[in-house]
Write an enzyme that holds these catalytic residues in place. Structure first.
Site, PDB file in Angstrom:
ATOM      1  N   CYS A  58       0.857  -1.193   0.000  1.00 23.00           N
ATOM      2  CA  CYS A  58       0.000   0.000   0.000  1.00 23.00           C
ATOM      3  C   CYS A  58       0.892   1.240   0.000  1.00 23.00           C
ATOM      4  O   CYS A  58       1.545   1.532   1.001  1.00 23.00           O
ATOM      5  CB  CYS A  58      -0.911  -0.032   1.229  1.00 23.00           C
ATOM      6  N   CYS A 108       0.087   3.897   2.599  1.00 24.33           N
ATOM      7  CA  CYS A 108       0.459   3.408   3.933  1.00 24.33           C
ATOM      8  C   CYS A 108       1.930   3.698   4.203  1.00 24.33           C
ATOM      9  O   CYS A 108       2.294   4.163   5.282  1.00 24.33           O
ATOM     10  CB  CYS A 108       0.199   1.906   4.055  1.00 24.33           C
TER      11      CYS A 108
END
Length: 111
Positions: free
Chosen positions: A31, A34
């Site tokens: 991600c 993230c």
């Protein structure tokens, strides 16, 4: 500062029964957003040490807690106070935006 991690097995101890508020970073491998907010969360963890904790939980390897908290996308941040989620922040955000939402729920005054 490296962020602490939690798991499905340790979530109750690490988060729900914690003495301090806990900001949980629901994250996933691969991600991009993230990875982008990790340095921001590390900075918050260092600055707010003693007032709150910041932990990460990988939703891919810990699906029970992610499901119980209805995490539909990553990153999702959730602040738990007294075992209850009080703030939920989906998506990557700046340090200022995160602090604006969680500061009212933290103990004491920040110097």
């Amino acid at each position: 500062m490296t962020l602490a991690t939690t798991t499905d097995a340790r979530f109750a101890t690490d988060v729900l029964h914690a003495d301090l508020p806990v900001l949980v970073d629901f994250t996933a491998q691969g991600c991009g957003p993230c990875r982008m907010i990790t340095p921001v969360l590390e900075q918050i963890a260092a600055e707010q040490d003693g007032r709150m904790r910041v932990v990460t939980l990988d939703v891919g390897t810990n699906p029970v807690v992610a499901g119980e908290n209805q995490v539909m996308g990553t990153p999702t941040l959730a602040l738990f106070v007294g075992g209850e989620p009080v703030v939920r922040l989906p998506g990557a955000r700046s340090r200022a935006a995160i602090m604006r939402e969680i500061e009212p729920h933290l103990p004491g005054d920040q110097d």
